[in-house]
Design a protein around this motif. Structure first.
Motif, PDB file in Angstrom:
ATOM      1  N   GLU A 118       0.838  -1.200   0.000  1.00 26.37           N
ATOM      2  CA  GLU A 118       0.000   0.000   0.000  1.00 26.37           C
ATOM      3  C   GLU A 118       0.876   1.254   0.000  1.00 26.37           C
ATOM      4  O   GLU A 118       0.578   2.246  -0.680  1.00 26.37           O
ATOM      5  CB  GLU A 118      -0.922   0.015   1.222  1.00 26.37           C
ATOM      6  N   THR A 149      -8.378   3.540  -0.041  1.00 28.36           N
ATOM      7  CA  THR A 149      -7.261   2.973   0.690  1.00 28.36           C
ATOM      8  C   THR A 149      -7.770   2.452   2.037  1.00 28.36           C
ATOM      9  O   THR A 149      -8.848   2.843   2.490  1.00 28.36           O
ATOM     10  CB  THR A 149      -6.169   4.029   0.939  1.00 28.36           C
ATOM     11  N   VAL A 337      -1.252   6.138   4.045  1.00 29.09           N
ATOM     12  CA  VAL A 337      -1.581   4.726   4.213  1.00 29.09           C
ATOM     13  C   VAL A 337      -1.431   4.297   5.669  1.00 29.09           C
ATOM     14  O   VAL A 337      -2.059   3.331   6.107  1.00 29.09           O
ATOM     15  CB  VAL A 337      -0.691   3.856   3.295  1.00 29.09           C
TER      16      VAL A 337
END
Length: 476
Positions: A118, A149, A337
């Motif tokens: 990610e 996300t 993230v």
């Protein structure tokens, strides 16, 4: 779908999140459940503080000797037939991935949950190559379908309800579904099984790399990582360079610390340890194994007395579950993230520039994150130090700098302080009602919107002190 709502400012993203009642209720409900489960399981386990201290010692020793353990880990990996790629930057890691995928003529890839992938946007780069990528962790699969996300390190789809998940699954599969858990789970199971069987490459993260054996340890609750690393002919592991443990004996400690801290489980459902690709006498496993070890800013923290301990993190997410800021705004408001207290510290350290420089201010500095951390990372202290560095760099708004300079001048001398208080006591009356200041004027608006602001008393403690002293002496 964007998760930052068009803003690069954490304050604006937080305001958007605060207006989302469902998000706030969902985050509160789930983080409460995780916190209470952790409290129960660690209480029953006993000696939890001793286990935390042992975990801290192991991580401190490992990071202090990271070069040695990385070298030992690499040599043992290669001795078992794995290919090791060191990536100094995200671009280097993506380059290695592209070369492997091209060499394998890969068209389909399945992935298990990995924060490192990610971090460097692996899915985006693979899709640019025309490769179809499927996330196999259920929460990750949901956020992949929504174009978002993850909003939590452990529970990526914490912000989604059943109706939203059903709609995503119906759009992806072209079939009608109910909101019953069994129906949604059955759809995901059918879809993901087809993806496993068709995949050319499986990509996993790495919870821990064991230096003494060259092994990769993976913790999951769905068993999807086992299929990802065994069914495709090629297995690629993405691993942050700090995710090393010296020995299998050390892994035992974290087999307790991680699940108890993350989800309140006594033991993880699946703990899989693999050492190299499939051997000739073995019936399953990938024939080809690649391990991409990523730096991407981590090595800058080595030797830094203020921030080296951030590399001790085992990505359990416990700090998110207790953070009063995260619990109000969720993960997407951080714009990174890595959300929550760990993200507020880590994101500015891994990324040069001003993109994440406001995240250390998204904290109450209450220290709950330190109390929750299974390896005792002092995140609250690090947040203060990052604020100090931000100010020292000169990247402060002129109005803020002027305000604090005035504060220093007014409160640096007792006489100025006393004079200021007397003036403020007179000026407060037009905006004071029933003992509180409720005016939403300028900087006061953000404070009085959610906090009580009592009026200044008629007499300060300093002014009362002589009288209190005389009364005390009289009683003596």
């Amino acid at each position: 779908m964007s998760t930052t709502h068009g803003s690069t400012n954490v304050h604006d993203r937080a305001q958007h999140a605060l207006a989302d009642d469902f998000l706030r209720q969902a985050v509160h409900f789930t983080t409460d459940r995780l916190r209470y489960k952790k409290q129960a399981v660690t209480g029953e386990f006993g000696n939890w503080e001793a286990w935390r201290e042992r975990g801290r010692q192991i991580r401190q020793h490992t990071i202090a000797n990271l070069d040695y353990y990385l070298d030992l880990f690499t040599r043992n990996l290669e001795a078992h037939g794995a290919h090791v790629h060191f990536a100094a930057t995200a671009d280097d890691a993506i380059h290695a991935l592209r070369e492997i995928a091209t060499a394998q003529n890969a068209k389909r890839i399945v992935k298990s949950k990995s924060m490192v992938t990610e971090e460097i946007h692996v899915n985006h780069h693979l899709e640019e190559m025309g490769i179809h990528v499927v996330e196999t962790d259920l929460g990750e699969y949901i956020v992949q379908l929504s174009g978002e996300t993850p909003s939590h390190i452990i529970i990526p789809a914490i912000h989604k309800n059943r109706e939203q998940i059903r709609d995503l699954f119906e759009a992806a599969g072209g079939e009608r579904l109910t909101t019953e858990t069994r129906d949604l789970a059955a759809f995901a199971r059918r879809t993901l099984r087809r993806a496993y069987l068709a995949a050319d490459i499986g990509i996993t993260g790495c919870n821990f790399g064991i230096a003494e054996t060259g092994s990769i340890a993976l913790f999951t609750n769905e068993g999807n990582a086992d299929l990802v690393m065994n069914m495709p002919k090629t297995h690629i592991v993405f691993m942050g360079m700090e995710r090393i443990l010296p020995t299998m004996e050390d892994l035992e400690v974290f087999a307790h610390l991680l699940p108890k801290s993350a989800t309140g489980q006594n033991v993880i459902t699946y703990m899989s340890v693999i050492t190299g690709p499939r051997r000739q006498h073995e019936a399953d496993g990938a024939r080809d194994m690649h391990v991409i070890i990523l730096d991407n800013g981590r090595s800058r923290q080595l030797g830094d007395p203020d921030f080296q301990a951030v590399l001790h993190c085992i990505r359990c997410g416990a700090c998110l579950n207790v953070c009063p800021v995260y619990r109000q705004i969720g993960g997407h408001a951080y714009g990174s993230v890595y959300p929550g207290p760990i993200g507020a510290v880590l994101s500015p350290l891994l990324n040069n520039g001003e993109q994440y420089q406001d995240l250390p201010y998204a904290s109450s500095l209450c220290g709950a994150c330190y109390e929750a951390c299974p390896v005792k990372i002092p995140l609250h202290d690090m947040l203060v130090r990052e604020r100090q560095r931000f100010v020292a760099s000169g990247r402060v708004k002129p109005a803020e700098r002027a305000a604090f300079q005035a504060f220093r001048q007014l409160f640096g001398k007792a006489g100025r302080y006393q004079t200021t208080i007397r003036i403020a006591r007179r000026l407060q009356f037009p905006i004071a009602h029933d003992g509180y200041i409720r005016a939403k004027i300028g900087p006061l608006a953000g404070w009085t919107m959610s906090r009580d602001f009592p009026v200044l008393p008629k007499r300060t403690f300093r002014e009362l002190w002589p009288e209190l002293t005389r009364k005390g002496n009289g009683r003596g």
